[in-house]
Design a protein around this motif. Structure first.
Motif, PDB file in Angstrom:
ATOM      1  N   SER A  96       3.513   1.041  -9.633  1.00  0.00           N
ATOM      2  CA  SER A  96       3.841   2.441  -9.880  1.00  0.00           C
ATOM      3  C   SER A  96       3.122   3.341  -8.906  1.00  0.00           C
ATOM      4  O   SER A  96       3.601   4.420  -8.583  1.00  0.00           O
ATOM      5  CB  SER A  96       3.453   2.813 -11.313  1.00  0.00           C
ATOM      6  N   GLY A  97       1.979   2.892  -8.413  1.00  0.00           N
ATOM      7  CA  GLY A  97       1.249   3.704  -7.433  1.00  0.00           C
ATOM      8  C   GLY A  97       2.146   3.994  -6.261  1.00  0.00           C
ATOM      9  O   GLY A  97       2.411   5.160  -5.924  1.00  0.00           O
ATOM     10  N   VAL A  98       2.683   2.918  -5.675  1.00  0.00           N
ATOM     11  CA  VAL A  98       3.607   3.077  -4.561  1.00  0.00           C
ATOM     12  C   VAL A  98       4.794   3.914  -5.008  1.00  0.00           C
ATOM     13  O   VAL A  98       5.211   4.859  -4.334  1.00  0.00           O
ATOM     14  CB  VAL A  98       4.065   1.698  -4.058  1.00  0.00           C
ATOM     15  N   PRO A 126     -11.382  -5.183 -13.222  1.00  0.00           N
ATOM     16  CA  PRO A 126     -10.869  -4.806 -11.908  1.00  0.00           C
ATOM     17  C   PRO A 126      -9.730  -5.723 -11.469  1.00  0.00           C
ATOM     18  O   PRO A 126      -9.699  -6.899 -11.816  1.00  0.00           O
ATOM     19  CB  PRO A 126     -12.069  -4.976 -10.990  1.00  0.00           C
ATOM     20  N   GLY A 173      -7.597  -8.221  -9.472  1.00  0.00           N
ATOM     21  CA  GLY A 173      -7.686  -9.252  -8.441  1.00  0.00           C
ATOM     22  C   GLY A 173      -9.093  -9.573  -7.980  1.00  0.00           C
ATOM     23  O   GLY A 173      -9.275 -10.164  -6.938  1.00  0.00           O
ATOM     24  N   ALA A 181      -2.353 -13.504 -10.194  1.00  0.00           N
ATOM     25  CA  ALA A 181      -3.425 -14.445 -10.498  1.00  0.00           C
ATOM     26  C   ALA A 181      -4.209 -13.984 -11.732  1.00  0.00           C
ATOM     27  O   ALA A 181      -4.647 -14.805 -12.544  1.00  0.00           O
ATOM     28  CB  ALA A 181      -4.361 -14.574  -9.309  1.00  0.00           C
ATOM     29  N   ALA A 206       4.099   7.550  -5.123  1.00  0.00           N
ATOM     30  CA  ALA A 206       3.958   8.069  -3.760  1.00  0.00           C
ATOM     31  C   ALA A 206       5.327   8.271  -3.137  1.00  0.00           C
ATOM     32  O   ALA A 206       5.640   9.343  -2.602  1.00  0.00           O
ATOM     33  CB  ALA A 206       3.127   7.101  -2.927  1.00  0.00           C
ATOM     34  N   ASP A 225     -10.095  -4.112 -23.329  1.00  0.00           N
ATOM     35  CA  ASP A 225     -10.891  -4.375 -22.125  1.00  0.00           C
ATOM     36  C   ASP A 225     -10.125  -4.018 -20.877  1.00  0.00           C
ATOM     37  O   ASP A 225      -8.914  -4.200 -20.806  1.00  0.00           O
ATOM     38  CB  ASP A 225     -11.251  -5.861 -22.067  1.00  0.00           C
ATOM     39  N   LEU A 226     -10.852  -3.523 -19.902  1.00  0.00           N
ATOM     40  CA  LEU A 226     -10.258  -3.279 -18.589  1.00  0.00           C
ATOM     41  C   LEU A 226     -11.089  -4.006 -17.551  1.00  0.00           C
ATOM     42  O   LEU A 226     -12.313  -3.881 -17.538  1.00  0.00           O
ATOM     43  CB  LEU A 226     -10.246  -1.779 -18.282  1.00  0.00           C
ATOM     44  N   ASN A 286      -7.846  -2.635 -14.538  1.00  0.00           N
ATOM     45  CA  ASN A 286      -8.382  -1.279 -14.617  1.00  0.00           C
ATOM     46  C   ASN A 286      -7.664  -0.359 -13.639  1.00  0.00           C
ATOM     47  O   ASN A 286      -8.187  -0.024 -12.587  1.00  0.00           O
ATOM     48  CB  ASN A 286      -9.883  -1.313 -14.325  1.00  0.00           C
ATOM     49  N   TYR A 287      -6.427   0.010 -13.964  1.00  0.00           N
ATOM     50  CA  TYR A 287      -5.716   1.025 -13.179  1.00  0.00           C
ATOM     51  C   TYR A 287      -4.602   1.588 -14.039  1.00  0.00           C
ATOM     52  O   TYR A 287      -4.403   1.174 -15.180  1.00  0.00           O
ATOM     53  CB  TYR A 287      -5.204   0.442 -11.870  1.00  0.00           C
ATOM     54  N   ALA A 288      -3.896   2.555 -13.464  1.00  0.00           N
ATOM     55  CA  ALA A 288      -2.990   3.373 -14.270  1.00  0.00           C
ATOM     56  C   ALA A 288      -2.171   2.535 -15.247  1.00  0.00           C
ATOM     57  O   ALA A 288      -2.177   2.790 -16.458  1.00  0.00           O
ATOM     58  CB  ALA A 288      -2.061   4.154 -13.343  1.00  0.00           C
ATOM     59  N   PHE A 289      -1.486   1.497 -14.733  1.00  0.00           N
ATOM     60  CA  PHE A 289      -0.600   0.734 -15.604  1.00  0.00           C
ATOM     61  C   PHE A 289      -1.371   0.091 -16.757  1.00  0.00           C
ATOM     62  O   PHE A 289      -0.967   0.181 -17.917  1.00  0.00           O
ATOM     63  CB  PHE A 289       0.115  -0.330 -14.766  1.00  0.00           C
ATOM     64  N   SER A 307       0.824  -1.208   0.000  1.00  0.00           N
ATOM     65  CA  SER A 307       0.000   0.000   0.000  1.00  0.00           C
ATOM     66  C   SER A 307       0.859   1.260   0.000  1.00  0.00           C
ATOM     67  O   SER A 307       1.864   1.332   0.704  1.00  0.00           O
ATOM     68  CB  SER A 307      -0.884   0.020   1.241  1.00  0.00           C
ATOM     69  N   PRO A 308       0.469   2.249  -0.803  1.00  0.00           N
ATOM     70  CA  PRO A 308       1.223   3.509  -0.865  1.00  0.00           C
ATOM     71  C   PRO A 308       1.385   4.130   0.519  1.00  0.00           C
ATOM     72  O   PRO A 308       2.463   4.556   0.896  1.00  0.00           O
ATOM     73  CB  PRO A 308       0.345   4.392  -1.753  1.00  0.00           C
TER      74      PRO A 308
END
Ligand code: ATP
Ligand code: ATP
Ligand code: MG
Ligand code: MG
Lengths: 314, 231, 388, 266, 426
Positions: free
Chosen positions: C79-81, C186, C188, C215, C84, C183-184, C155-158, C54-55
């Protein structure tokens, strides 16, 4: 044609998987009123134990032994963990299972390590069952569906052919009165909980190699199974069954729909540009929101029909 | 039938029963009288294994003290609690069905007999017991216990909240039980029926038996009545 | 002097296996460095700190390690972390002159980190996602069998970045290729990927590009096998711990990967590391960046004749060296390492060119092509502010 | 039923505290209240008697807004209250007790009473008044506490009170709000002679100047308290009259009292 | 908490509050070194969150699985406000940012609460579960506002120093948090002694009856939720300042779950429970995780044992001891209690040793089999350390066996005496 057919088929089989996961919980949650947060952990345990057994003496023994083991464990948990807490009401019970889920994950990691384990599908169930057009339908999925249906039948028999269901409901409100009528309430509770756990274990045996057997597997199914139970309605097995199918089909078909509010507007001639308010919101396609649909359903159901689809009580 | 000797009962630390001796012969109706808080309910609860107690409780010359409630029930002791513990979420009929003991068929009573006793219950058979009227719940608990086919039934204030007419009815039914060879230990508030239907009465005060005898004797003994029953 | 690097990455929870593997990789290389006196008399030590993925937790850990006197941190999972940490490091250095901290990024691949958000205190040793996509597409371009490409990602930045780059570059290099789907899903949360596979099939794709990991990747590929989808999967993370096991035979000859190194490279360069790693941890070494980082850091310390982060940072800029994947160069303009990239396919091992398998599956990565650094080179929008 | 037993038609009598006009209630198929008519003048003490399951408690539930009516109309001090929510009705000055004690088991006796007075004193949902500083609430609570004779248990959680004490508190909560129409459902149920006599005293004391409607099976209590008795049988008020007349009423005898009752109440 | 005499003003309370304030002031001086400040700051925010949560659970009997929604959304608005302020588009001083968070949280309380509080009990719990999952999922779907999985970052140093305070240094942030913590504690405490605060207790115990004393239970729950979500928002705002980042996890079910956990550890039956819970919880989840990879195991164990043997939480244990002390019975139990603890000590130690060595064996065996435990090097491959650990546990258990009955005896006597005293008092 092929697409819609398989989407439907996938939907149903996914729904049945959901039912397999949640049937045990329905038993425990909606009959004993215990929100068993460790249910998913029992599912995971089932998978890991089955992995160990099947690597020693094969899949089929594991199919029987693993659920039994998990069931016994569940019974123990009820006997020594939950029973003494019963008098304090539901929140302590719930939190106990909550803490338990922590423990189980850690123990699993201690015993089987942090990475995924190689829990393979048995050879005789591997490979396609039939091939329609160009898409093939795997044997194992069919097997999964079969087991799910068997579960449904089994539980249904237990609940209708015996008075267990009644006794539990009675004991929930007036345990002493129920005992005075000659019902060994504690033992029934113990075995119901054990049975529920065993069902979770069975789901694990089957889900474990269909998907990935890893310490995170419990977390991933965590809340969806609650959705199934609640949407289906407390105390209603049939409800849970319908709910699972509903959610399964809903989610799979949603994935197929690439429409967003924006595209809808677009078809009606109105154009949507990044400038327009709620642009992001409008551009979310149904497919993308597939994952949140169950929760949406949950909230709506609880607001408009708190009993759930076929529930008997709130 | 039932034989209680030197029974002491406790709620946690508070000592409620101080050495109670009491017995019920087969096919006998015995009433247990006394003011509120005298300890009557505690006595029957103790006999049913719902309150921790010391001493001896024998049913058909079998020691039952220390057994679990359900075991005692299987030995043939029936108990109708004073707080109407109907199972609110279950229907009237389901409540009655739960009274039966699994694997113990062919008892003295059937569903029909019960409905015969209180037609009101037949009318309400399909509604959740929780919504029954106070009196109806009282009837239900009585019938539910009878369904278990006990040899001795302990009834705690059955006429509580019943219309006078039904009260007399209940009296008659208790007699009927006797005819069927069921002994009755009746905990009562209302002197009238107690005196009328029972062969022997006990009067309880401050957790001990202060009087034992026939109703006639009790009528005669104004002192006891004055001290232990009236104000 | 003993230079301590704080490794801030998941060591518990779902991503723990990956984090553990990379921590071990660092520690192994550090050992080698210390034995071989790469940094002269200075020794290098890598210590793990769990950020639970977690960031926020990462920032708490950052504070903690700074309190404990660390001046170098490294991170790579997410990249989120990464963003941050980058942001936090900048703030810290600005608020506490003289106690600067340097962030050695080994796998956070968001292009922004070396473009709009580039910082003097941050060095990236992995190729960013655009570079990888550049290489990937230029490998795909000549392949005439590729006609219809389907892009699927988390479905996130990367995920967004991958899909954007893929479309852009393919349009540039092979305008005839049709993007039949994008397609994106969610992260996990998807248990059952068969509906997505059905979709891909319906779209008639012959190639799938995905940035999925963990996974999500394994399940995707399994579902593909179950439904018998005949399409190649171009992945970024097929090599990371857990995926090989989960993918198993299902991925054979179907899954491809773009990476900055692979064990079965043309010269089996770095096999001593692989074998040492296997021997010591019974695990597979794949994070070659760890090698680059330790090497360059050692050289920089030697060159600067001090472990002071500021001086070392200056020394790192523009540094050239040899690593497992050949010659590499830390570009001064944006602190993005320039290095060769490799493309491989998941195949049964044959003991010869496909020597090393992964996670004892009997399958390993067959090298298809080595792509020279310049091919993947990207223009940078970085305007770097340097201290002093 | 014949006209002479028909309850006084409310229209003619002024100052009615409570009026029921052809009230009906059915649960599912079964109709429980079958057109009940009843009128209670201000300050009157009226007891409702009737066989078990006749619908007495249900009637209370209808009046107090716990259940919605199926049809008919209920007026409180002239204003229509049928269709209103319990709390709305309570705010209009009608308060009720329950057949099975219904308390705030974890709160102390004192707090139970103080909660009961808050709304009527106009504090509503306030989160800016400090309870400790509300002298009027405190005094009102103390007053009721003293009336029901539970001062010594003031700090005991209501849950651990003995049965009789709980019944007393039940009544206390009901009257604390100062409502002028009080409904009591079997206030003396489960009490011994002595206790119920005490309870009767209590009720008489706390309901002076108020209108009282109560359900009771204990004829001793009924004849001791009520200046009017309504007999409810199968959801209909078959009679509503003074105690003496009711006692003489053959229909009531057969429907409810049965024969040879008096022994006990003599 | 439930019984208060009529006491317009009360000296004891003043003393208590000043002591509290002093502790808040002195804490950083005591725990100055290492990550002490960071920990304290985090505890502060969590304490406020816990207080707000207990307004629902402890005082209102409303079990929520989604309280993080309010703190989280509050945090997001706070951090955006900070960024605006930083960009000079909104003149909000950092010290007032928590208010922004609070108002935002409150606004969402008004919005969501209207839906959720229509129901009570399990239904309420389940709606909140659904709600939090919804918000969480959407937060990943709208990166523009929520910043995707990386979250939104900010710089708490806005503009130039105001009387030497820039909120750059952690110590200043701590005192900001401490200030808000104090204010919130006072206000929440005050709230528990207002009509609404009392009626919600009544609603918890018996919603039906409340309807018959003039209150609309739905409104009561709704209002309380709104208030509580305000404080949740405040804590969110503070955490935004403290971490300078807010990400999806702030609105996650995990966050909501952990606050439930912490609050319960502290004891939901007591006003100060959440404060205790926050301290213990943070120590476990932040501090312990630096020392051992087994921290989750310990947390789980601790929690399970706590729930199992002290469902009232730590608060209840504390109160029991205080009570015995108050009635002068402490002397009676002190001795036996001491012995019990003494006996427990080696058992715990042995357990910890075992767990640590197990972890070492399974996870870090590669770095040699030697594990450094409390400064002692133990070779996990040899029997010796295991024997020692086992011995310790055995010793502990036996000791416990010996000491426990005496304690139970003493305890029962004490409580009997106390019960007697109370009865004679009333
Ligand atoms: N659960 C309990 N815990 C503690 N004390 C109790 C409990 N139940 C009853 N008591 C006390 O035990 C004594 C006897 O209670 P019991 O219910 O047996 O009286 P009773 O003769 O049945 O009177 P009643 O007419 O109220 O039923 C009373 O003083 C009562 O306060
Ligand atoms: N919610 C409900 N659903 C169905 N039937 C109900 C409901 N509530 C009450 N009844 C029925 O209505 C009838 C009247 O109930 P009520 O409680 O009013 O009787 P009562 O006059 O109070 O009798 P008692 O004197 O025994 O309390 C009963 O037969 C009961 O079963
Ligand atoms: Mg009794
Ligand atoms: Mg009634």
């Amino acid at each position: 044609m092929e697409f819609t057919l398989f989407t439907l088929l996938n939907g149903v089989s996914y729904g049945l998987l959901l039912f397999m996961l949640s049937s045990g919980l329905t038993l425990i949650f909606s009959m004993m009123g215990v929100l068993n947060f460790a249910h998913a952990s029992f599912y995971m345990l089932g998978a890991y134990i089955a992995y160990t057994i099947s690597s020693q003496i094969g899949f089929w023994p594991a199919l029987v032994l693993a659920p039994v083991a998990v069931g016994l464990l569940g019974a123990m948990v009820e006997r020594y963990g939950l029973r003494p807490l019963h008098k304090f009401g539901h929140i302590p019970e719930l939190l106990f299972t909550f803490g338990l889920s922590f423990l189980i994950v850690e123990l699993v990691q201690l015993i089987w390590g942090r990475a995924a384990v190689q829990y393979a599908i048995p050879a005789e169930l591997d490979g396609p069952l039939f091939t329609l057009f160009t898409t093939s339908f795997p044997k194992y999925r069919a097997f999964m569906m079969l087991v799910a249906l068997a579960m449904l039948g089994g539980i249904w028999l237990v609940l209708t052919r015996t008075r267990i269901g009644l006794v539990i409901q009675a004991a929930l409100t007036h345990p002493e009165a129920a005992e005075a009528l000659g019902h060994n309430v504690p033992r029934i509770f113990m075995w119901v909980f054990g049975g529920g756990s065993a069902l979770a274990g069975l789901a694990g045996v089957i889900g474990g190699n269909a998907f990935v057997t890893e310490p995170a597997m419990a977390a991933t199914v965590g809340s969806i199974i609650f959705v199934v139970v609640v949407v289906g309605g407390m105390g209603s097995l049939a409800g849970a069954f319908i709910a699972s199918l509903l959610i399964g089909v809903m989610q799979t078909t949603a994935v197929a729909l690439d429409y967003s509010f924006a595209s809808l507007l677009g078809q009606m001639g109105a154009s949507v540009s990044p400038g327009t308010p709620f642009y992001a919101l409008m551009n979310v396609t149904i497919a993308q929101s597939a994952a949140i649909l169950p929760y949406l359903l949950l909230v709506l159901i609880l607001i408009f029909r708190p009993k759930g689809l076929l529930g008997t009580r709130e | 039938m039932l034989e209680i000797r030197n029974l002491h009962a406790y709620y946690g630390k508070s000592h409620v029963l101080h050495g109670v001796d009491l017995h019920v012969k087969p096919g006998e109706i015995v009433s247990l009288l006394g003011r509120n808080g005298a300890g009557r309910s505690t006595l029957v609860k103790a006999a049913m294994g719902q309150v921790s107690a010391t001493g001896s409780v024998k049913l058909k010359n079998e020691d039952i003290l220390g057994l679990k409630a359900y075991q005692i029930a299987y030995k043939g002791l029936g108990y109708v609690p004073e707080s109407r513990d109907v199972f609110p979420t279950l229907t009237v009929e389901q409540n009655l069905v739960l009274g039966e003991k699994s694997g113990k068929r062919g008892g003295r009573w059937s569903l029909e007999d019960m409905y015969g006793m209180f037609p009101r219950l037949r009318e309400r058979r399909a509604v959740p017991a929780g919504v029954l009227s106070g009196g109806e719940q009282q009837m239900l608990t009585l019938c539910r216990t009878l369904m278990g086919d006990p040899d001795l039934i302990m009834i705690d204030e059955p006429t509580e909240g019943l219309a006078p007419k039904i009260v007399t009815l209940v009296g008659e039914y208790l007699m009927a039980l006797k005819e069927k060879g069921v002994s009755v230990l009746l905990v009562e508030q209302k002197l009238a029926i107690a005196m009328e239907i029972s062969q022997r009465v006990y009067v309880m005060g401050h957790g001990a038996i202060v009087f034992e005898g026939t109703p006639a004797q009790l009528r005669a003994d104004a002192a006891v009545r004055k001290e232990w029953l009236e104000v | 002097e003993n230079v301590k690097i704080a490794f801030i990455d998941p060591l518990s929870g779902p991503f723990a296996p990956v984090g553990q593997n990379q921590l071990k990789s660092f520690q192994l290389i550090a050992d080698m460095a210390n034995k071989g006196k790469w940094a002269g008399d200075n020794t290098i030590e890598v210590v793990g700190f769990d950020n639970k993925g977690s960031p926020q937790e990462s920032l708490t850990q950052l504070k903690a390690v700074i309190d404990q006197g660390y001046r170098y941190i490294t991170q790579g999972n997410g990249s989120g972390v990464g963003l941050a940490l980058l942001d936090a490091v900048n703030k810290h250095n600005e608020r506490n002159p003289g106690k600067e901290v340097v962030y050695l990024n080994y796998a956070a691949v968001d292009p922004d980190m070396t473009n709009s958000k580039c910082s003097f205190w941050h060095f990236r040793f992995d190729a960013n996602s655009d570079m990888k996509m550049e290489a990937l597409t230029s490998y795909m371009a000549p392949d005439k069998n590729i006609k219809a490409v389907y892009i699927i990602g988390q479905n996130y930045a990367f995920g967004h970045a991958v899909s954007r780059a893929a479309k852009e570059y393919l349009a540039r290099k092979r305008p005839d290729i049709k993007i039949v789907g994008d397609d994106l899903h969610p992260i996990g949360q998807v248990k059952d990927f068969s509906p997505y596979i059905a979709k891909i099939k319906a779209a008639g794709a012959d190639t799938v590009i995905t940035g999925n990991w963990g996974a999500d990747l394994a399940l995707l590929i399994r579902a593909a096998k179950d439904a018998d989808l005949k399409a190649n999967f171009y992945t970024y993370y097929g090599i990371t711990t857990g995926v090989p096991t989960a993918m198993g035979a299902a991925g054979a000859e179907r899954t491809k990967i773009i990476g900055n190194w692979m064990a079965n490279n043309e010269t089996l360069n770095g096999k001593e590391v692989v074998e040492a790693f296997k021997a010591k941890y019974n695990d597979d070494y794949y994070a070659a960046q760890t090698h680059v980082i330790i090497t360059m850091l050692s050289n920089a310390i030697k060159a600067a004749r001090t472990a002071d982060p500021v001086k070392v940072a200056f020394a790192l800029e523009g540094m050239k060296t040899q690593s497992l994947n050949g010659g590499v160069m830390m570009q001064k303009a944006d602190h993005q390492l320039q290095q060769n990239l490799y493309i491989g396919t998941w195949t049964k091992t044959n003991g010869k060119d496909i020597k090393y398998d992964q996670e004892g599956t009997g399958y390993g990565w067959r090298m298809d092509k080595k792509i020279d650094a310049y091919v993947a080179g990207q223009p940078t929008s970085c305007q770097m502010k340097r201290p002093g | 039923m014949s006209a002479m037993h028909n309850p006084t038609m409310p229209a003619h009598v002024p100052a009615m505290a409570l009026e029921l006009r052809d009230v009906r209630k059915s649960f599912g198929k079964s109709e429980i209240i079958r057109g009940a008519n009843l009128g209670i003048a201000k300050g009157e003490r009226c007891a409702v008697i009737g066989p078990n399951g006749a619908g007495k408690s249900t009637l209370f539930n209808l009046i107090s807004g716990r259940f919605p009516l199926s049809s008919g109309e209920i007026r409180l001090n002239g204003g229509v209250i049928s269709g209103k929510k319990p709390y709305q009705i309570n705010r209009l000055g009608l308060s009720r007790s329950f057949q099975i004690s219904n308390l705030f088991v974890n709160l102390s006796v004192y707090e139970n009473l103080r909660c009961a007075v808050l709304w009527s004193l106009g504090y509503k949902y306030s989160f800016w008044h400090q309870l400790g500083k509300l002298r009027d609430a405190h005094e009102r609570a103390e007053q009721v506490l003293e009336q029901i004779g539970l001062q010594r248990q003031r700090h005991v959680p209501a849950g651990v009170l003995t049965y009789a004490e709980q019944r007393a508190l039940e009544i206390g909560i009901t009257i604390a709000g100062g409502a002028d129409v009080i409904l009591l459902d079997e206030p003396t149920a489960g009490m011994s002679r002595s206790e119920s006599d005490a309870a009767v005293e209590l009720i008489r004391k706390v309901t002076v100047g108020k209108t009282l409607l109560m359900v009771e099976h204990d004829m001793g209590v009924v004849f001791g308290l009520a200046d009017k008795i309504a007999v409810l049988v199968y959801g209909e008020v078959i009679a509503c009259d003074t105690p003496q007349r009711i006692r003489g009423n053959a229909e009531v005898q057969s429907a409810y009292l049965g024969t040879e009752q008096e022994t006990e109440y003599a | 908490m439930s019984t208060v005499r009529f006491q317009p003003m009360n000296l004891g309370r003043w003393l208590l509050w000043s002591a509290y304030a002093l502790i808040l002031l002195a804490a950083p001086l005591v725990f100055s070194k290492g990550g002490g400040l960071t920990l304290l700051s985090q505890m502060g925010t969590v304490m406020i969150f816990g207080l707000s949560y207990n307004m629902l659970l402890g005082q209102g009997g409303m079990l929520s699985f989604g309280h993080a929604v309010y703190s989280g959304l509050g945090a997001f608005f706070a951090i955006h406000a900070m960024n605006l302020a930083g960009a000079g588009q909104a003149p909000i001083p950092t010290s007032m940012i928590p208010l922004v968070g609070g108002l935002a949280g409150m606004a969402f309380g008004v919005l969501f609460g209207y839906v959720t509080t229509r129901r009570a009990g399990t239904t309420f719990a389940m709606i909140t579960l659904g709600l939090v999952e919804l918000v969480f999922a959407s937060s990943l779907m709208f990166p523009d506002f929520f910043g995707g999985e990386g979250g939104v970052t900010t710089n708490r140093v806005i503009g130039d120093k105001i009387l030497g305070i820039s909120y750059g240094p952690q110590i200043q942030v701590y005192y900001l948090i401490a200030f808000w913590l104090f204010v919130c504690t006072v206000t929440v405490y005050a709230y528990t002694h207002t009509p609404l605060g009392r009626i919600i207790n009544a609603v918890r115990d018996n919603p039906e009856r409340v309807e018959f004393i003039g209150y609309d239970t739905q409104w009561v729950r709704y209002l309380v939720l709104i208030l509580s979500s305000f404080f949740a928002g405040v804590s969110g705002g503070l955490s935004a300042i403290n971490f300078e980042i807010v990400s999806a996890e702030n609105v996650s079910a995990i966050r909501s779950g952990s606050i439930l956990l912490f609050t319960f550890i502290g004891g939901i039956g007591f006003f100060f429970g959440p404060l205790l819970g926050a301290i213990v919880g943070i120590l476990f989840s932040v501090l312990l995780s630096d020392y051992t990879p087994a921290w989750q195991l310990y947390l789980g164990l601790f929690f399970v044992l706590l729930v199992r043997y002290a469902p009232g939480g730590l608060g209840s244990l504390l109160m029991l001891l205080l009570r015995t002390a108050k009635f002068g019975q402490f002397g009676r139990v002190a001795g036996p209690l001491g012995w019990v603890c003494l006996a427990a000590l080696p058992a715990v130690l042995g357990l910890v040793l075992c767990v640590e060595m197990l972890y070492h064996l399974t996870m870090e065996a590669a770095n040699g089999s030697v594990k450094n435990l409390f400064g002692v090097a133990a070779d996990t491959r040899h029997a010796m350390p295991w024997l020692v650990a086992g011995g310790l546990m055995l010793a502990g258990v036996l000791g416990w066996r010996r000491a426990q009955p005496a304690f139970a005896e003493a305890w029962n006597d004490a409580s009997a005496v106390i019960a007697a005293k109370i009865r004679s008092a009333s």
